[in-house]
Structures are given as C-alpha cells and as structure tokens.
Motif scaffolding. Structure first.
Motif, short mmCIF file in Angstrom:
data_model
loop_
_atom_site.label_atom_id
_atom_site.label_comp_id
_atom_site.label_asym_id
_atom_site.label_seq_id
_atom_site.Cartn_x
_atom_site.Cartn_y
_atom_site.Cartn_z
N TYR A 221 7.37 17.50 -4.38
CA TYR A 221 7.39 16.85 -3.07
C TYR A 221 6.04 16.27 -2.67
N GLN A 222 4.95 16.77 -3.26
CA GLN A 222 3.63 16.24 -2.93
C GLN A 222 3.48 14.78 -3.37
N TRP A 223 4.35 14.32 -4.29
CA TRP A 223 4.21 12.98 -4.84
C TRP A 223 5.12 11.96 -4.17
N VAL A 224 5.92 12.37 -3.19
CA VAL A 224 6.88 11.43 -2.60
C VAL A 224 6.48 11.09 -1.17
N GLY A 225 7.16 10.09 -0.64
CA GLY A 225 6.90 9.68 0.74
C GLY A 225 6.65 8.19 0.84
N HIS A 226 6.49 7.72 2.06
CA HIS A 226 6.15 6.32 2.35
C HIS A 226 7.24 5.34 1.89
N GLY A 227 8.47 5.83 1.72
CA GLY A 227 9.57 4.93 1.39
C GLY A 227 9.50 4.31 0.02
N GLN A 228 8.72 4.91 -0.90
CA GLN A 228 8.58 4.36 -2.25
C GLN A 228 9.62 4.96 -3.19
N GLY A 229 10.61 4.17 -3.58
CA GLY A 229 11.56 4.58 -4.60
C GLY A 229 12.46 5.75 -4.21
N THR A 230 13.18 6.24 -5.21
CA THR A 230 14.21 7.26 -5.00
C THR A 230 13.73 8.66 -5.37
N GLY A 231 12.43 8.82 -5.59
CA GLY A 231 11.92 10.12 -6.05
C GLY A 231 12.29 11.28 -5.16
N GLU A 232 12.16 11.10 -3.82
CA GLU A 232 12.47 12.20 -2.92
C GLU A 232 13.95 12.53 -2.95
N ALA A 233 14.81 11.51 -2.96
CA ALA A 233 16.26 11.76 -3.00
C ALA A 233 16.63 12.54 -4.26
N ARG A 234 16.03 12.18 -5.39
CA ARG A 234 16.32 12.87 -6.65
C ARG A 234 15.86 14.32 -6.60
N LEU A 235 14.67 14.56 -6.05
CA LEU A 235 14.16 15.92 -5.96
C LEU A 235 15.02 16.78 -5.03
N ARG A 236 15.44 16.21 -3.92
CA ARG A 236 16.27 16.99 -2.98
C ARG A 236 17.63 17.32 -3.60
N CYS A 237 18.16 16.41 -4.39
CA CYS A 237 19.41 16.72 -5.10
C CYS A 237 19.18 17.82 -6.14
N GLY A 238 18.03 17.78 -6.81
CA GLY A 238 17.69 18.85 -7.74
C GLY A 238 17.55 20.18 -7.02
N GLU A 239 16.97 20.16 -5.83
CA GLU A 239 16.86 21.38 -5.04
C GLU A 239 18.25 21.91 -4.69
N ALA A 240 19.16 21.00 -4.35
CA ALA A 240 20.53 21.42 -4.03
C ALA A 240 21.18 22.11 -5.22
N GLN A 241 20.96 21.58 -6.42
CA GLN A 241 21.53 22.21 -7.61
C GLN A 241 20.99 23.63 -7.80
N CYS A 242 19.68 23.78 -7.58
CA CYS A 242 19.09 25.12 -7.71
C CYS A 242 19.70 26.08 -6.69
N LEU A 243 19.73 25.65 -5.45
CA LEU A 243 20.21 26.52 -4.37
C LEU A 243 21.69 26.88 -4.55
N ALA A 244 22.48 25.92 -5.01
CA ALA A 244 23.89 26.19 -5.25
C ALA A 244 24.07 27.24 -6.35
N ASN A 245 23.29 27.10 -7.42
CA ASN A 245 23.38 28.07 -8.51
C ASN A 245 22.86 29.44 -8.08
N LEU A 246 22.02 29.47 -7.06
CA LEU A 246 21.53 30.74 -6.52
C LEU A 246 22.46 31.28 -5.44
#
Length: 400
Positions: A221-246
């Motif tokens: 998350y330290q690398w995302v922000g300022h509306g640049q690309g889809t990086g934050e959306a991808r990371l948050r979806c990855g977080e969802a996968q982790c949390l669901a598996n937990l």
C-alpha cells in the motif's frame, strides 16, 4: 499406453518370453526387463528390432519417437528454467544495475501472456531478459535509458514469476518476483513495486500462507495512491482473498468494497496492459475467487454474481484484455459457489468448458481448484446424485 506398456503387451500377445525377445533385439533378458518396466529408456534400435520381431507395424517405433520427443522437450524446458532462475538470482544480488535501454517486446509479451501457455511465455521472457541482462553487464546504455531498462528487466522477471507459478513452482516464482522488486527499487518505479507486492502475495496464497500473503499486500500500500493505475484495486482484492481464506467474511467484503472505491479514484491508466493491468473483469474474478472460501450464503451469492460478471466481461471485451486461464478459473469459482448454494446442475454446467480442455492448458491453479470442487461434490449430502457423481468422475479423469 506408454512404450514400456506397449512393448510388454505386444510381447505377451505374441506369446514370446523375455528371453525369446531378447535374442531378437540383441540385448540380455535383464536389460529387456528394465525396458519393459520403464526403469531404463530403451534405445531406438531396440524399438525397431522389437517392432519387427513382434510384427507391430511401426506402432512401437512411433510410440518410442513420441516419448523421446517429450523427453527432449522436458529437458529443454528444464534448461530454460535453470538459466532463467540463475539470472533472477544475479539480478537480485547486484547492488547496482547499469541499465542500457528499454527492451522491445515487453508490452507485447505482457498482453500475449493472457492467452498463451506459460511454457512459451517463459522462453520468450527469458530470451528478452537475456538481451537486457547483457546490456546491464556491459554497461552499454544512455544515462536517460537507465530507469526504463530497470523497469523492463523487472517486468520480464515478473512474467517469469507468473509463468513458474502457473507451472506449479512457487519457490522459483518468488525468486523471480524478488528480482522484479529489486529492479523496481533501482528504477524508483512505484507502479511496478506495487505490482510486485501483489504478485508476492499471490505466490504466498498459492502456498496457503495467508498471513504472509496479507503482509505482502499491506506492505504494497505504500506504493499506491494519487489515482495512478489499478495497483490499489489489485492489492485490496488480494487482501480480500487473504481475509476470506482466514474466515473473516465482513473484512473480506469490506476489502472488495474498498477495491471498488479505489477503481473509482483512478485518474491515469496503467503504464502497461495485459499481465500488468487489472481490468474490470479481473477485479470481478478476484471477488468471486475470494468469497468462495467462506461459508456460503450471501458470500456464495456474491461470488456467483462476480464470477458470472467476469466471464461475461472477458467474452465481450477486447481480445488483449481476455485472460483465458483466469476465464477458465472463473468457471471453476462459479461452480464452487453454486455447489455452496446446492445448485449441482448449475455447477456441472459451469465446469463443462473446463473439463473439455486439453492437457497442455491445465495450469496448476486449474488442477488445485478443480480438486476442491470434486471434494465438495463427494460429500455425503450428494450421495446418489448422478450429476455430482459424473462430475467428480470427470474431474478425476482430467487430473489423471
């Protein structure tokens, strides 16, 4: 039927003993036994002599040639993997990479990866990165191209990481991802760094280490922000996968909602599409693949909606955004959600496109996820359900 099996079958059908056939092929009985049991590969001359002695009409020679080709192709792939891995270790270890110029072909490779088997993509990425690596070592570059080639080398390492993960080797995939991260660091490229964090999390999820996967995401998350690309959306979806598996349904759904908001904040598109983009279809796919790890109910209903949306978007969208492997996996996630909702017929229908795939398209993710569906359909509650039994049989046959 393999060459050893065919050799033994033809010999038995001909009523010929090992000793008798050994005389025809000019090898001793023990060697012939090793050829029939597969302990040692038979030379071509044995296949030819046995084919004539057993009147096999060329079948033995044809089978020997087919298996010899497979052995040579496997050896070539092994050499490529070993060379690619050695280069990733070198890239990781170098304290200061002298980058030459931006490599041609990176953008094409990123797009082609979505619709190609991982083996050929591994070969192409390794070849392209070899050209970059040679310039890195020689120092032949313009100063203004330095950062660009760092990014090119990093992205090609990322392609190798995905290829090795799709081939089932998470350890090698992580080494390539680590090399990509070092290149992102040297280039000062936040977009690539965020992508690497998401990929490392993906690798950890493949290994079932969801705690470490969550750490990778949150570090990214330290690398995302300022509306640049889809990086934050991808990371948050990855977080969802982790949390669901937990097992945390509320937090997983909140992370998926956060991914939707992150997409709304995008002001500038990704620098590179294909493997390095995160399309609307991919985001829906991630949502579906997350929620199937929970207890069904509303989570399964949302997973079904999102998987269907992903499939529809890929089938209706641009070719360059269509990820065939992910589209196939989306059918498996759709089937999983439907089993959780007790819709066995719907699950079987969702799997039909995947069950007809040839062996070379069965990437490691497909095998892992289909096995889970088979386990769910084998539960006592579906005893006597013909559709469930037939689907399990088809999955087991595919795995075999």
């Amino acid at each position: 039927m393999t060459f050893p099996e065919l050799l033994r079958t033809l010999r038995m059908d001909a009523g010929m003993s090992l000793a008798g056939l050994a005389q025809h092929v000019h090898y001793d009985r023990t060697s012939l036994h090793h050829f029939e049991t597969g302990r040692r590969p038979a030379p071509l001359e044995v296949a030819e002599a046995a084919d004539e002695a057993l009147q096999a009409d060329g079948r033995l020679v044809a089978q020997w040639q087919a298996e010899d080709l497979e052995r040579r192709e496997a050896a070539a792939a092994h050499r490529t993997r070993a060379a690619a891995l050695a280069m990733s270790r070198d890239l990781t270890a170098l304290a200061d990479l002298d980058i030459a110029e931006l490599q041609e072909g990176v953008a094409v490779t990123a797009v082609d990866y979505l619709a190609s088997p991982p083996g050929p993509m591994m070969d192409r990425a390794h070849t392209l990165r070899g050209e970059a690596f040679e310039r890195i070592r020689s120092g032949h570059h313009r100063a203004q191209d330095r950062s660009d080639l760092y990014v090119a080398a990093g992205r090609l390492s990322g392609v190798l990481s995905y290829a090795l993960l799709d081939m089932g080797d998470a350890d090698e995939a992580l080494e390539h991802a680590t090399a990509a991260g070092r290149c992102a660091e040297f280039a000062g490229d936040a977009e690539l760094a965020a992508w690497v964090a998401g990929t490392k999390s993906l690798i950890a999820r493949f290994q079932g280490d969801y705690g470490r996967a969550l750490e990778y995401v949150r570090d990214g998350y330290q690398w995302v922000g300022h509306g640049q690309g889809t990086g934050e959306a991808r990371l948050r979806c990855g977080e969802a996968q982790c949390l669901a598996n937990l097992g945390n349904s509320r937090a997983a759904n909140a992370a998926l909602d956060g991914a939707e908001k992150a997409r709304e904040r995008i002001r500038r598109p990704d620098t590179l599409e294909g493997l390095f983009g995160f399309s609307r279809a991919k985001q829906s796919y991630y949502a579906g693949s997350s929620l199937i790890w929970l207890q069904g109910g509303h989570d399964a209903e949302r997973a079904q909606r999102q998987a269907l949306e992903a499939i529809d978007l890929w089938q209706a969208g641009p070719v360059e955004e269509r990820s065939l492997d992910d589209e196939r996996l989306a059918h498996i996630y759709l089937a999983t959600a439907r089993v959780q909702l007790d819709d066995v017929e719907g699950a079987a229908d969702a799997l039909s496109a995947v069950l007809s795939l040839p062996v070379e398209d069965q990437i490691s993710w497909i095998v892992k996820r289909m096995d889970r569906v088979a386990g769910m359909l084998s539960a006592p509650r579906y005893a006597g359900n013909q559709t469930a039994a037939e689907t399990v049989e088809a999955i087991n046959a595919l795995a075999a």
